[in-house]
Write an enzyme that holds these catalytic residues in place. Structure first.
Site, short mmCIF file in Angstrom:
data_model
loop_
_atom_site.label_atom_id
_atom_site.label_comp_id
_atom_site.label_asym_id
_atom_site.label_seq_id
_atom_site.Cartn_x
_atom_site.Cartn_y
_atom_site.Cartn_z
N ASP A 446 0.82 -1.21 0.00
CA ASP A 446 0.00 0.00 0.00
C ASP A 446 0.86 1.26 0.00
O ASP A 446 1.93 1.30 0.61
CB ASP A 446 -0.90 -0.02 1.24
CG ASP A 446 -1.84 1.15 1.31
OD1 ASP A 446 -2.72 1.25 0.44
OD2 ASP A 446 -1.69 1.98 2.23
N GLU A 499 1.12 -0.61 -5.14
CA GLU A 499 0.14 0.44 -5.40
C GLU A 499 0.95 1.73 -5.52
O GLU A 499 1.23 2.41 -4.54
CB GLU A 499 -0.88 0.55 -4.27
CG GLU A 499 -1.97 1.57 -4.59
CD GLU A 499 -2.49 2.34 -3.40
OE1 GLU A 499 -3.55 2.96 -3.51
OE2 GLU A 499 -1.83 2.34 -2.34
#
Length: 777
Positions: A446, A499
């Site tokens: 993330d 990401e």
């Protein structure tokens, strides 16, 4: 007198030439225990004895939790005149040393300290009988044990290279020196002292100080008799003398939030996914079918535990045909509304749904159903809760010491100090931990962009350039490279996914390949294509009459499609907080919204790159996702009037995955330009896109999308001249999916009329707001 063979067993270490530095050096009168009853052999020639009582300095440091070496003064120690026994047992009424037939009652020195000098030749194997008001307990003395952490572990920790850090730090049940118990270890280099508090000592850590193991900053205590299920925390004395009670950063199990204690645990799970793990490394992810169903475990079916989910989730995913599930972060987090993206327990699956072994059962069940398991992993930042990682030992430890570098500007959290080797080790080992201990098949990392740039979401006066004058966070780059290299080396077949929302060069390039910017690749296996997601959703949100002005948004992705190994993500981030669900983003009435939705999904599945779809979007849920209620499953209830509309979309997703899995042209050359050819990418006036996908053997699939609300009869498309006929293998307008059932039932044969720069062409009926897939007949 007893025969010497009947005397207590003893261990006789060499007697030091000088008194232990912890002992008083001034001659004192011998102080015998208040009562001794034993038939042990008579001691050797008496020597001048010293007082076994602790000196004032040691007493004070133990009472205030600032002693670095409690084992050096507590326990049993050879001294002139025998063996000095010392115990620190707050609230005890009396303490007696028990060794075979020996029972030696220690003198009460006050403040919970007890001591006695027993005229023995060496230190025996002994226990303590501790008397409290109304109860007597016979226990092992925690301060008679050698360190339960080896020199190699300490060396690797000091170097920041302990790839199995969870085996060395935290709470681990074990048998040490023949005694069952739990070893507690914690990294707290700035602490003046560390004590252990838990259910076993009524949360009073006064009598359970840990020892410091050299310059590593690691503190250790083996607690005999302590086993699974006990709750604990570390009481840390900060450099300023104040105290803080902290959860274990390495805890592998925690209490259910909002409770925050760590729990002693050990795994007893037996895996059954050997076949899955054996086949996993055979084909790399970017060359294999890879369609992902993203979900939030706690709200997919609210109220279900890990084991209950294992009864439903694998069957649902297998029925829909997805190759993988992606779990939003399962690591422990205090606030459910963070969805798991603000982690406090990096080594513990959230206790909201069960135990760590229960989570293993869920992963195992998915594997046995042929489904890979990805999980979101959050190494960018952590929350400021004062019982967790923030200023853990009184000073910045896991976070950067520069407040501007520590504070995350977007989320009110703290960023990790990626330049500190122990912090980097904590995170690298954590990535390995999830893959090795829980058989996770991939980590979606993330917020990578927030890690890579020093100026991320910061004003010009809020950041300092790196040593080269640039804005790249060199420490974060090194960390990500190390993490990826370590995970890929240790865990065959795993995949890491970034990401990353910028154009950083080389996210999925090997770490040893230097790019034009002077950096090696970050080493990820795949990267979320955020640009494709934003562009394509923007195009779809426009009324068809306006789409011709935005046609480039659907074609631009092919300009950079092979710069990285991409995943096309329609994730949770796109269907929350006012962004609307996927179907609700679409223009038009309810029929047109669903038609757009279906056409878009088929376009997405045909586009180069892997696919990811968030839960609820597979059946065109109209409402935004909320973690408090999860998907609107009632839309699929046959008693609901519009149930067929939603079930039709789910039928399409099932068929998309089925055809996808069995059509190598859609995944085999995802990262190779040879796997894609435009038929027409410039038919903006018609809102039509058509392209070919090829597999490694040259077998094609033709995908055609008509994003206008009109039927286009006999629409001519250029085609290869070596395919004798095409047949329709998927059409998003069929009645089964809720469409108007305008199809191409007969084989479509090419004509020798050049079109779109090709020597032959075909004529196809294009349904309104639909995508059609054609394969060689």
């Amino acid at each position: 007198m007893l025969d010497p063979a009947d005397a207590p067993k003893t261990v006789t270490p060499p007697t030091p030439a000088t008194p232990n530095p912890a002992e008083p050096t001034a001659p004192t009168s011998p102080a015998a225990p208040s009562s001794v009853s034993t038939d042990t052999p008579e001691p050797t020639t008496p020597t001048p004895a010293i007082s076994p009582a602790l000196n004032a300095s040691d007493r004070d440091r133990l009472l205030h939790g600032t002693h670095h070496a409690p084992h050096s003064v507590l326990g049993a120690h050879p001294v002139p005149g025998g063996v000095a026994f010392r115990a620190f047992r707050p609230f005890a009424r009396g303490v007696t040393v028990v060794a075979g037939e020996l029972r030696a009652e220690l003198h009460d020195d006050g403040d919970g300290f007890f001591s006695g000098l027993v005229p023995l030749q060496g230190v025996p194997e002994y226990r303590l009988s501790v008397a409290y008001d109304g109860a007597v307990q016979e226990v092992e003395d925690a301060y008679r044990f050698l360190p339960a952490l080896g020199d190699l572990d300490l060396h690797l920790i000091g170097e920041g290279r302990h790839e199995e850090l969870w085996q060395a730090l935290g709470a681990r049940t074990m048998t040490h020196q023949g005694v069952a118990g739990t070893r507690f270890t914690v990294w707290a280099p700035d602490a003046q002292g560390v004590r252990l508090a838990g259910t076993f000592n009524f949360w009073d850590g006064t009598g359970a100080p840990l020892r410091s193991l050299g310059a590593t900053g690691v503190w250790e205590l083996f607690m005999p008799g302590i086993g699974e299920g006990e709750l604990y925390k570390f009481e840390i004395t900060r450099p300023d003398g104040s105290k803080t009670l902290r959860a274990d950063p390495m805890a592998r199990r925690t209490e259910v939030p909002p409770s925050t204690s760590s729990i002693v645990t050990a795994s007893h799970y037996t895996w059954g996914d050997e076949e899955w793990l054996a086949q996993r490394p055979q084909v790399p992810a970017h060359k294999a079918p890879f369609s992902v169903y993203e979900l939030h475990l706690a709200s997919w079916r609210p109220g279900l535990t890990y084991r209950q989910l294992a009864e439903q989730l694998p069957a649902y995913i297998k029925d829909l045909g997805f190759t993988h599930v992606e779990l939003m972060p399962v690591a422990e987090h205090p606030f459910g509304g963070s969805w798991g993206y603000q982690v406090t327990g990096f080594y513990a699956p959230t206790a909201r749904l069960g135990t760590p072994d229960d989570f293993k059962f869920l992963v195992d069940s998915l594997h046995q159903a042929g489904i890979g398991v990805l999980m979101d992993w959050v190494p960018a930042h952590f929350p400021r809760d004062d019982w967790a990682l923030a200023e853990f030992d009184g000073r910045p430890l896991y976070e950067h010491e520069d407040p501007l570098r520590a504070a995350h500007p977007d989320w009110g959290t703290l960023e990790f100090d990626f330049g500190r080797r122990e912090v980097r080790n904590f995170l690298v080992a954590n990535a390995v931990y999830w893959c090795e201990e829980f058989h996770i098949d991939g980590l979606r990392v993330d917020a990578v962009a927030s890690m890579l740039y020093l100026d991320y979401s910061r004003e010009p006066d809020q950041w300092t350039p790196n040593e080269h004058g640039g804005r790249e966070n060199l420490d974060a780059v090194a960390f990500l490279q190390e993490m990826n290299a370590t995970v890929y080396r240790r865990v065959p077949g795993v995949v890491t996914i970034a990401e990353e929302s910028t154009a950083w060069d080389g996210v999925t390039r090997a770490t040893h390949h230097i790019g034009p910017g002077g950096f090696g690749g970050l080493g990820f296996g795949l990267k979320w294509n955020m640009g494709w997601m934003h562009d394509s959703l923007d195009y779809m949100s426009h009324e068809p009459v306006h789409r011709k002005f935005h046609h480039h948004e659907m074609t631009f992705s092919m300009v950079y499609a092979y710069s990285e190994n991409y995943v096309l993500p329609i994730s949770h981030d796109e269907v929350v907080h006012g962004k609307r669900s996927l179907v609700s983003k679409m223009p038009g009435d309810w029929w047109q919204q669903r038609a757009n939705h279906r056409a878009y999904l088929a376009f997405m599945w045909a586009h180069p790159g892997k696919q990811l779809l968030f839960m609820g979007q597979e059946f065109a849920q109209g409402a935004e996702w909320s973690e408090t209620r999860g998907p609107d499953w009632w839309l699929l209830d046959p008693a609901y009037g519009a149930e067929a509309d939603h079930r039709g979309v789910r039928n399409l997703v099932r068929d998309l995955n089925t055809v996808y899995r069995h059509t190598p042209a859609l995944w085999q050359l995802d990262t190779d330009p040879a796997g894609f050819q435009w038929i027409t990418g410039d038919s903006a006036e018609d809102n039509v896109l058509a392209f070919l996908r090829y597999d490694a053997d040259g077998s094609p699939l033709l995908a055609v999308s008509n994003f206008s609300p009109v039927v286009r009869h006999d629409y001519r498309l250029g085609a290869p001249d070596d395919i004798p006929a095409w047949h329709e293998t998927l059409n998003t307008d069929t009645a089964l999916y809720g469409g108007g059932d305008i199809t191409n039932p007969a084989p479509i044969k090419p004509e020798p009329q050049p079109w779109h720069g090709r020597p032959a062409s075909i004529r196809v009926t294009l349904p309104p707001l639909a995508t059609v897939w054609l394969r060689p007949a």
